[in-house]
Scaffold this motif. Structure first.
Motif, short mmCIF file in Angstrom:
data_model
loop_
_atom_site.label_atom_id
_atom_site.label_comp_id
_atom_site.label_asym_id
_atom_site.label_seq_id
_atom_site.Cartn_x
_atom_site.Cartn_y
_atom_site.Cartn_z
N ASP A 276 36.54 -32.49 37.28
CA ASP A 276 35.43 -31.73 37.84
C ASP A 276 35.63 -30.28 37.40
OD1 ASP A 276 33.66 -30.24 39.34
OD2 ASP A 276 33.99 -31.37 41.20
N GLN B 207 30.52 -38.45 40.71
CA GLN B 207 31.55 -38.85 39.77
C GLN B 207 32.88 -39.06 40.49
OE1 GLN B 207 31.14 -38.93 36.22
NE2 GLN B 207 33.17 -38.61 35.41
N ARG C 25 29.36 -31.39 33.85
CA ARG C 25 30.28 -30.87 34.87
C ARG C 25 31.56 -31.72 34.91
NH1 ARG C 25 29.16 -30.52 41.44
NH2 ARG C 25 31.38 -30.50 42.03
N TYR C 26 31.42 -33.02 34.81
CA TYR C 26 32.58 -33.91 34.85
C TYR C 26 32.94 -34.31 33.42
CZ TYR C 26 31.67 -34.23 39.86
OH TYR C 26 31.47 -33.94 41.20
N THR C 27 34.06 -33.81 32.93
CA THR C 27 34.48 -34.07 31.56
C THR C 27 35.61 -35.10 31.55
OG1 THR C 27 36.09 -32.27 31.66
CG2 THR C 27 33.86 -31.72 30.86
N LEU C 28 36.12 -35.36 30.37
CA LEU C 28 37.23 -36.32 30.25
C LEU C 28 38.57 -35.64 30.50
CD1 LEU C 28 36.31 -38.37 27.04
CD2 LEU C 28 35.65 -38.78 29.41
N HIS C 29 39.44 -36.31 31.23
CA HIS C 29 40.83 -35.89 31.34
C HIS C 29 41.58 -36.53 30.18
CE1 HIS C 29 44.93 -35.76 33.47
NE2 HIS C 29 44.56 -34.51 33.33
N SER D 172 30.95 -42.02 32.80
CA SER D 172 30.74 -40.99 31.79
C SER D 172 29.46 -40.23 32.05
CB SER D 172 30.66 -41.64 30.41
OG SER D 172 30.22 -40.71 29.45
N GLN D 173 29.53 -38.90 32.03
CA GLN D 173 28.31 -38.11 32.19
C GLN D 173 27.86 -37.52 30.86
OE1 GLN D 173 27.98 -35.79 35.67
NE2 GLN D 173 28.20 -37.64 36.87
N TYR E 10 40.00 -28.62 29.86
CA TYR E 10 39.22 -29.86 29.73
C TYR E 10 37.74 -29.58 29.53
CZ TYR E 10 43.65 -31.62 31.48
OH TYR E 10 44.98 -31.89 31.64
N PHE F 297 35.41 -45.45 34.76
CA PHE F 297 35.84 -45.86 33.42
C PHE F 297 37.33 -46.16 33.34
CE2 PHE F 297 35.07 -41.17 33.03
CZ PHE F 297 36.36 -40.72 32.76
N ILE F 298 38.06 -45.85 34.40
CA ILE F 298 39.46 -46.27 34.48
C ILE F 298 39.54 -47.40 35.51
CG2 ILE F 298 41.83 -45.56 34.99
CD1 ILE F 298 40.73 -44.12 32.54
N GLY G 13 41.14 -40.10 33.01
CA GLY G 13 40.28 -39.85 34.16
C GLY G 13 39.22 -38.83 33.81
N SER G 14 38.65 -38.24 34.85
CA SER G 14 37.64 -37.21 34.64
C SER G 14 38.12 -35.91 35.27
CB SER G 14 36.31 -37.63 35.28
OG SER G 14 36.46 -37.71 36.69
N SER H 233 37.67 -41.56 38.57
CA SER H 233 37.22 -41.15 37.24
C SER H 233 35.71 -41.21 37.16
CB SER H 233 37.84 -42.05 36.16
OG SER H 233 37.33 -43.37 36.24
N VAL I 223 41.29 -33.24 38.80
CA VAL I 223 41.32 -34.48 38.03
C VAL I 223 41.03 -35.68 38.94
CG1 VAL I 223 42.78 -36.01 36.64
CG2 VAL I 223 42.97 -33.50 36.41
N PRO J 176 46.85 -34.64 39.40
CA PRO J 176 46.76 -34.03 40.72
C PRO J 176 48.10 -34.08 41.45
CG PRO J 176 44.88 -35.46 40.34
CD PRO J 176 45.82 -35.68 39.20
#
Lengths: 648, 648
Positions: A494, B18, A545-549, A520-521, A562, B216-217, A491-492, A517, A511, B599
């Motif tokens: 924040d 996002q 700001r929104y990365t990968l989980h 992709s940013q 993250y 993306f998920i 997921g992503s 998710s 998350v 979460p």
């Protein structure tokens, strides 16, 4: 209810040890190496080690000394047993003897109750089998006890189909990581990628199984051995089966693809490129023969002059050797000045990117660009301040190594040298993206994916270069890995929200999974975005700001936030000598603690079981589709290069 | 130092949301569905939804009502724009209007500050494009604002090459899981497997990307949609793009492979088999059209009579429908007695394995074998006591469903029926191993791998059956997944040692990694081992002393002891309504706690990003090699079945 299942008595009698083994590949008291189920290329050199064990205590204890009069025969299928001395026309080896100890399990280790084993042994050195087919190698000991090793010399066509082979190894690279790298570097509109990775364009895809001979998880030494020789062995071993003696250099060897290639085509070239220290396992696997990958001086020495202790194939070193790990080339009380030795042997020497670029292509080339492993792509290209104050210049001075090449620079230069020197007889090049693995170990997923994208960019540039040189159609290109790490993205995150929460549990609500998710940013440009040349794909930014989980399946205690570690590679755990590894607070201050699932002596992530992908194009590409064993990569490359040497 | 990189100004202007999005697939205030980059099969039916948004508050706020006079045109490449009504020869749809709210991010959600959006909309129902090539679908609104969707009708050969297609879906199945399943079910000597999985024998291997249109998920509804229709959409949607209206049945539809197949070949057959409840997403994707996969009655109704609300393709239900989820077939205050309705329509009905076996092959067949999901292979075959006291018999009585078929029984019976009824015109069968995913969600890796091995055994038996029927050469067989879970294996666990340790940290020292992983003990027979028929591979035992050190990359709080849950499927976490999910103590009493990374509302594991494998054999197998998008599976199957309907 259970149509094809019934409860039965014991199918296989076995009391296999697991955490510890008396000796991998030797479940009985008589050991034959190469062991049962070994495959050989016709004409491949190898040694044969025999051992007879007499356990003094423990669950296998017996009385008496180990047999000194064991017999060993070779039987070609449908033939009669022939004593090995006669079969290989060699003298009977001298009897050796030693002992060793091992623990039967963790309880025995805790109680410090080792099991002692006395051993007798012989070794037949540098033999070969030239006739394809099945063989039985039979050790007879303790009267009528027998250990039979079934060997197969593969029946391969010997017509050469490829002039050159480029073998890329993304160390530790899995399909999961490729998927994540694509996500952060390629733009996607409504589910359709607008561009492709170089790997995604390969016509043939396969999966290879990476497990060891005697454990289902491998390391890079053992797996490099399988890829280069067709022989599976034990973790930490390079191009030998591991015997029970303490000497790391007396174990039974087998010949590597680079050795066979140079022996069969004396005018062919060999190149070795790695972003690791050059004594590390994946490059070392093309030259060294030792049960201990930690014998770094042996590795550098093997690059320089081949093996000297026992008669072996003639090997006068690679044409090109490019990478890092300068400390292993510098003179110390115990080691030689290898820079000087390589120079005397006709190598030109490069210590930085400028010198690499300027090096002549008609001479052999040694390039060593810094101490330790090469700085990562992320540090070389985005967070360059991390290159300062490292005192890692390869000449051993206290300067910083700042003028660093990347995998692409090294690989393209290696091709220039190989092409210039061996345009008639062809060449074999191995190029390793080592820090996909190394950064995955330290849970630094950003840096690991940066290395993977650099590999992909190198593959793209290599294909272009080979096309320009007119060599593409004659070159087999393989991209694969040596093992995996249990990595994936779920997921992503924040990161603004995560950083704003105050307790560990609330942070987890940052998350977003499934539909949350989002997209992709990393590919969305901002005011400080990075821009690349046509066809070159890396993230536009590493700190959205929104990365990968992201995560791996097994880990030490650590903290997660993250977010990209802009101040240098991660150190997830630090050691308390008494109680093992604990989470390193400084590693991710804004994050939360994740308690480990690995033993307390593990300060990093570890390798995983998964089959890894194989991408192939060029002559023989059709051999690389479907699912197969890692050793098949060796046999396919050997077939394609016409290395099978069949004689009656 | 940075040869191809420079800092530049904004490349792409975007402030993409996002975690939450105003509306996936619609970054502007004018929305066209199918959206930009949509691909179509020539002749595939679809609806077109247009929306114009006027956000009242939030970061996109504007003044005024949404445009009521928007225009919509279709432009074939190199042609002129044509109003859609003219292009498709349909009447102008009525204008609709509604509003909806969304949160811009987690902070807005915490503060309960939703953004309100007013909407105008039109929908064109049941149109099709018959001419391959590129199209621009242009929505013009607010004067000169334009949203352009670039559409592609793929240019595919229309000659039919396969008579039948069998599509196996291992729900949630990854390469990593296949590797683990092989390890526990197939014997390995010194690194060489003595037997192969059925999947390992497939001639062609590919990877497909599973991501959603707008995240993306993915989930199983969205990914089933991609596989069956060639259209990527939003999580939870089945065969529609998700519009912003609240009605789950008015969204723009597109036709599925089963609908097209039956429309083009009225005498062809369709079979649907799943180990899930039949209203679940993967089977539902062959019949339903809704933005909410939770609309179970719609799904069963769609199996029974197709769509009734809007004119659509004629669909009179599958020939064979086998699975679980009896509760959705029983009459309630709100739903019909589907058993009776299907019977009246000519279906024979099976409620247990015996009846399945005895069912006539010349009639349509509905088999529903229990409530909820089918019990797992492990419970059906090894821990059968877990089948008792479930009160889950499919007739709605309180009896236990004990006489249960497995995936293999259902799949082979489905082939018998399809072959008997459609041996001339061929058939399409989807068979889903659903609980690979479901058991992976609950971190029950043993049960998940059991399901995977059952799938592999079913594939093996299917190939044998098709050979016996003389249909193998005319049948395209595909085995793939719809998404992954971030699962892998990193070593072994000495469960005796783990259970004997008293504190959480010491228990971790039971893990053996690298060389200490040792060899799989699941294939080593003991006194209570299970034995299988020739060629059938499952573990000999599920409870060896040394088990797998398995995990997933993201998880709720849970306890781990790495031991088979012999008393029934796992429940890793339980909910404290105020504070979210916590580890369930009873789930693994002898284990240790692992704190979650998901979460607090997640009580299970979640799907992951990884590309998933595709195994193919039969006509058109060559289309399935390499790396591609999930939607390409649909287009390849459609091409192979000759479904492309080209007209000028």
């Amino acid at each position: 209810m259970r149509p094809s299942i019934s409860v039965i008595a014991c199918l296989v009698s076995s009391a296999l040890a697991q955490t510890f083994q008396r000796l991998g590949g030797c479940p009985d008291l008589g050991c034959v190496f190469p062991p049962d189920q070994a495959d050989f290329l016709a004409g491949q050199y190898f040694d044969i080690r025999l051992e007879v064990h007499s356990p003094v205590n423990g669950s296998e204890a017996r009385t008496g000394e180990p047999d000194q009069d064991f017999k060993f025969t070779i039987t070609k299928k449908d033939g009669s047993p022939v004593p090995a001395t006669k079969y290989f026309k060699v003298d009977e080896p001298e009897l050796e003897s030693w002992n060793f100890t091992w623990y039967e399990d963790l309880f025995a280790q805790d109680a410090d109750k080792p099991s002692l084993v006395n051993v007798t042994s012989k070794i037949y050195r540098r033999v070969a089998l030239y006739e394809p087919g099945e063989y039985e190698a039979t050790l007879t000991y303790y009267g009528n006890e027998k250990t039979v090793a079934n060997w197969l010399v593969r029946d391969l066509p010997s017509k050469r189909r490829a002039k050159n082979v480029v073998m890329f190894i993304g160390d530790g690279m899995t399909t999961n990581m490729i998927t994540a790298a694509r996500l952060i570097a390629h733009r996607n509109i409504n589910g359709k990628y607008m561009t492709k990775m170089a790997l995604d364009k390969f016509p043939v895809l396969g999966h290879q199984m990476t497990h060891s001979m005697d454990s289902f998880i491998t390391d890079s030494a053992n797996s490099a051995t399988a890829l280069y020789t067709g022989h599976k062995t034990t973790v930490n071993a390079l191009n030998v089966y591991v015997d029970s003696s303490s000497d790391p250099f007396d174990d039974p060897k087998f010949e590597t693809i680079s050795e066979i290639f140079r022996r069969r085509y004396p005018d062919g070239g060999v190149g070795i490129v790695s972003t690791a220290f050059l004594a590390d396992a994946t490059p070392a696997g093309l030259a060294a023969h030792t049960s201990d990958r930690g014998e770094y001086d042996h590795v550098i020495s093997a690059y320089y002059e081949g093996l000297t202790k026992y008669e072996w194939t003639n090997w006068d070193g690679p044409d090109v050797l490019l990478g890092a790990g300068a400390e292993d080339f510098l003179e110390t009380d115990e080691t030689r000045d290898y820079y000087n030795l390589f120079s005397e042997k006709g190598y030109s020497l490069a210590w930085n990117k400028t010198a690499l670029h300027d090096a002549p292509t008609d001479e052999k080339l040694l390039g060593v660009f810094q101490k330790s492993n090469l700085a990562t792509w992320l540090d070389r290209n985005v967070y360059q301040a991390n290159l300062l104050n490292q005192s890692n210049y390869p000449d051993g001075s206290d300067r910083d190594a700042e003028d660093l090449p990347g995998l692409k620079d090294m690989t393209l230069k290696a091709i220039d040298v190989l092409h210039d020197r061996h345009s008639e007889d062809g060449w074999f090049l191995m190029s390793e993206a080592a820090s996909i693995d190394k950064q995955m170990h330290s849970l630094d997923y950003d840096r690991s994916l940066g290395e993977l994208l650099e590999l992909d960019d190198t593959v793209r540039a290599t294909i272009e270069k080979l096309k320009d040189l007119g060599e593409l159609d004659d070159t087999l290109i393989i991209v694969t890995a040596d093992h995996g790490h249990g990595f994936d993205v779920t997921g992503s995150v924040d990161t603004e929200y995560l950083n704003a929460q105050e307790d560990d549990r609330s942070k987890r609500n940052a998350v977003g999974y499934y539909e949350n998710s989002g997209l992709s940013q990393y590919t969305v440009a901002g005011p400080n975005s990075l821009r690349y040349s046509e066809g070159v794909h890396f993230p536009s930014r590493w700190d959205p700001r929104y990365t990968l989980h992201s995560g791996v399946v097994a880990f030490p205690d650590h903290r997660e936030n993250y977010q990209v570690h802009s101040e240098g590679p991660r150190t997830p755990a630090t050691e308390d000598k008494k109680n093992g590894y604990y989470a390193a607070y400084k590693d991710a201050v804004t994050g939360f603690v994740v308690n480990g699932t690995l033993p307390l002596d593990a300060g990093q992530g570890v390798h995983s079981l998964t089959d890894v992908p194989v991408f192939a194009q060029g002559p023989c590409q059709e051999l690389f589709g479907g699912v197969y064993n890692s050793i098949d990569i060796f046999f396919n490359m050997a077939e394609c290069l016409g290395l099978s040497e069949v004689k009656e």
